[in-house]
Design an enzyme around this catalytic site. Structure first.
Site, PDB file in Angstrom:
ATOM      1  N   ASP A  15      40.851  32.602  37.156  1.00 10.09           N
ATOM      2  CA  ASP A  15      40.397  33.989  37.081  1.00 10.09           C
ATOM      3  C   ASP A  15      38.875  34.060  37.095  1.00 10.09           C
ATOM      4  O   ASP A  15      38.191  33.194  36.547  1.00 10.09           O
ATOM      5  CB  ASP A  15      40.929  34.648  35.806  1.00 10.09           C
ATOM      6  CG  ASP A  15      42.450  34.721  35.776  1.00 10.09           C
ATOM      7  OD1 ASP A  15      43.055  34.768  36.866  1.00 10.09           O
ATOM      8  OD2 ASP A  15      43.028  34.725  34.675  1.00 10.09           O
ATOM      9  N   ASP A  28      50.395  35.012  40.288  1.00 10.70           N
ATOM     10  CA  ASP A  28      50.566  35.979  39.205  1.00 10.70           C
ATOM     11  C   ASP A  28      50.064  37.353  39.641  1.00 10.70           C
ATOM     12  O   ASP A  28      48.986  37.795  39.246  1.00 10.70           O
ATOM     13  CB  ASP A  28      49.805  35.482  37.969  1.00 10.70           C
ATOM     14  CG  ASP A  28      50.017  36.358  36.752  1.00 10.70           C
ATOM     15  OD1 ASP A  28      51.072  37.025  36.682  1.00 10.70           O
ATOM     16  OD2 ASP A  28      49.139  36.368  35.869  1.00 10.70           O
ATOM     17  N   LEU A  29      50.877  38.032  40.447  1.00  5.91           N
ATOM     18  CA  LEU A  29      50.496  39.348  40.963  1.00  5.91           C
ATOM     19  C   LEU A  29      51.249  40.481  40.269  1.00  5.91           C
ATOM     20  O   LEU A  29      50.978  41.646  40.523  1.00  5.91           O
ATOM     21  CB  LEU A  29      50.715  39.414  42.478  1.00  5.91           C
ATOM     22  CG  LEU A  29      49.963  38.349  43.288  1.00  5.91           C
ATOM     23  CD1 LEU A  29      50.193  38.561  44.786  1.00  5.91           C
ATOM     24  CD2 LEU A  29      48.475  38.348  42.972  1.00  5.91           C
ATOM     25  N   LYS A  30      52.205  40.145  39.446  1.00  8.64           N
ATOM     26  CA  LYS A  30      52.913  41.120  38.596  1.00  8.64           C
ATOM     27  C   LYS A  30      53.413  42.326  39.392  1.00  8.64           C
ATOM     28  O   LYS A  30      53.099  43.482  39.084  1.00  8.64           O
ATOM     29  CB  LYS A  30      52.014  41.582  37.446  1.00  8.64           C
ATOM     30  CG  LYS A  30      51.550  40.462  36.520  1.00  8.64           C
ATOM     31  CD  LYS A  30      50.710  41.012  35.384  1.00  8.64           C
ATOM     32  CE  LYS A  30      50.228  39.929  34.449  1.00  8.64           C
ATOM     33  NZ  LYS A  30      49.171  39.075  35.044  1.00  8.64           N
ATOM     34  N   PHE A  31      54.231  42.070  40.390  1.00  8.74           N
ATOM     35  CA  PHE A  31      54.754  43.149  41.220  1.00  8.74           C
ATOM     36  C   PHE A  31      55.555  44.144  40.377  1.00  8.74           C
ATOM     37  O   PHE A  31      56.361  43.760  39.533  1.00  8.74           O
ATOM     38  CB  PHE A  31      55.650  42.593  42.328  1.00  8.74           C
ATOM     39  CG  PHE A  31      54.951  41.661  43.274  1.00  8.74           C
ATOM     40  CD1 PHE A  31      53.779  42.031  43.907  1.00  8.74           C
ATOM     41  CD2 PHE A  31      55.476  40.401  43.544  1.00  8.74           C
ATOM     42  CE1 PHE A  31      53.136  41.179  44.792  1.00  8.74           C
ATOM     43  CE2 PHE A  31      54.846  39.540  44.426  1.00  8.74           C
ATOM     44  CZ  PHE A  31      53.676  39.925  45.044  1.00  8.74           C
ATOM     45  N   ARG A  35      39.741  30.483  30.451  1.00 14.68           N
ATOM     46  CA  ARG A  35      38.339  30.289  30.093  1.00 14.68           C
ATOM     47  C   ARG A  35      38.029  29.057  29.246  1.00 14.68           C
ATOM     48  O   ARG A  35      36.977  28.433  29.459  1.00 14.68           O
ATOM     49  CB  ARG A  35      37.808  31.563  29.417  1.00 14.68           C
ATOM     50  CG  ARG A  35      37.537  32.674  30.414  1.00 14.68           C
ATOM     51  CD  ARG A  35      37.386  34.020  29.748  1.00 14.68           C
ATOM     52  NE  ARG A  35      38.680  34.526  29.280  1.00 14.68           N
ATOM     53  CZ  ARG A  35      38.866  35.764  28.836  1.00 14.68           C
ATOM     54  NH1 ARG A  35      37.853  36.615  28.784  1.00 14.68           N
ATOM     55  NH2 ARG A  35      40.055  36.166  28.448  1.00 14.68           N
ATOM     56  N   THR A  60      63.065  47.737  47.075  1.00 11.57           N
ATOM     57  CA  THR A  60      62.829  47.257  48.439  1.00 11.57           C
ATOM     58  C   THR A  60      61.429  46.676  48.591  1.00 11.57           C
ATOM     59  O   THR A  60      61.239  45.615  49.201  1.00 11.57           O
ATOM     60  CB  THR A  60      63.033  48.401  49.450  1.00 11.57           C
ATOM     61  OG1 THR A  60      64.365  48.899  49.337  1.00 11.57           O
ATOM     62  CG2 THR A  60      62.810  47.908  50.871  1.00 11.57           C
TER      63      THR A  60
END
Length: 243
Positions: free
Chosen positions: A18, A66-69, A222, A74
């Site tokens: 990140d 890790d895009l957390k859709f 971090r 659909t």
């Protein structure tokens, strides 16, 4: 020089890339000795695009995308199919998208991987973000449940939908592991080695304590990425799990 930690310990730690530009992320991941897993989040993915997943895999790394859709079934399924086709081995969706969306996403990751010859990824349902505190959850989202109860409900929803695991804070790991045995994966951010700053996380735990509680893998950012000696910081985390 031989590593002072086991490969098994290294497999349990996912380093979050990140706050890095694409070139920084690739250079960093190449320099950390013994690194097995990296996490690509929204910021890096938006900057670099899908190519960054391929580039990291070409370095021999396993990728947690890790895009957390969180969308209609659909759309979630289409996104998960394409994420799996990239070769990501962990992919996140929000559990609160509901059972229909979770089932569609799970079917899609299998299809996406098999159609491209990639390993079938583990789909992880995000429960409650580690930045949330209980009073804010109740005040801002009108959620009457406590955090522990909410996490338990969402994890059960995910398990019933056939999802491979969930993301939760380390403070909920022990109770979830009592309810969901392996191979249901429990991946936890909010990990802070002893003596490091908690940053913007509010529900945190040390690496050994989280593993002892039942976590499958730990996401650490971090404390490793901002260390003056990232390889040393990574090795220290791994060694703590080996003792």
């Amino acid at each position: 020089m031989a590593s002072s930690f086991s490969a098994e310990s290294a497999e349990r730690i996912i380093v979050a890339l990140d706050g890095m530009a694409p070139d920084q992320a690739l250079a960093f991941s190449a320099q950390v000795q013994g690194l097995r897993w990296v996490k690509v989040g929204l910021e890096l993915f938006v900057q670099a695009g899908p190519e960054v997943v391929i580039q990291l895999r070409n370095q021999g790394l396993r990728v947690f995308l890790d895009l957390k859709f969180h969308d209609i079934p659909t759309t979630m399924a289409g996104a998960c199919l394409r994420a799996a086709a990239l070769g990501a081995e962990l992919i996140t969706v929000h559990a609160c998208a509901g059972s229909e969306a979770l089932q569609a996403a799970q079917a899609a990751v299998v299809e996406g991987a098999q159609s491209t010859g990639q390993p079938v990824p583990t789909l992880l349902a995000v429960t409650v973000l580690t930045s949330w505190e209980e009073h804010r959850l109740q005040r801002e989202l009108a959620v009457e449940q406590g955090i522990a109860e909410r996490v338990s409900q969402l994890a059960l929803l995910a398990a019933k939908a056939g999802v491979g695991g969930c993301v939760c804070s380390p403070l909920e790991v022990a109770s979830l592991r009592a309810q969901h045995r392996e191979p249901f994966a429990l991946v936890t951010p909010g990990i802070r080695p002893q003596g490091t700053s908690v940053g913007d996380q509010v529900r945190v735990m040390t690496p050994p304590a989280a593993i002892e509680a039942g976590a499958s893998q730990l996401v650490i950012g971090r404390p490793i990425t901002q260390s003056e000696n990232p390889s040393g910081a990574f090795a220290q985390c791994c060694t703590a799990l080996s003792t």
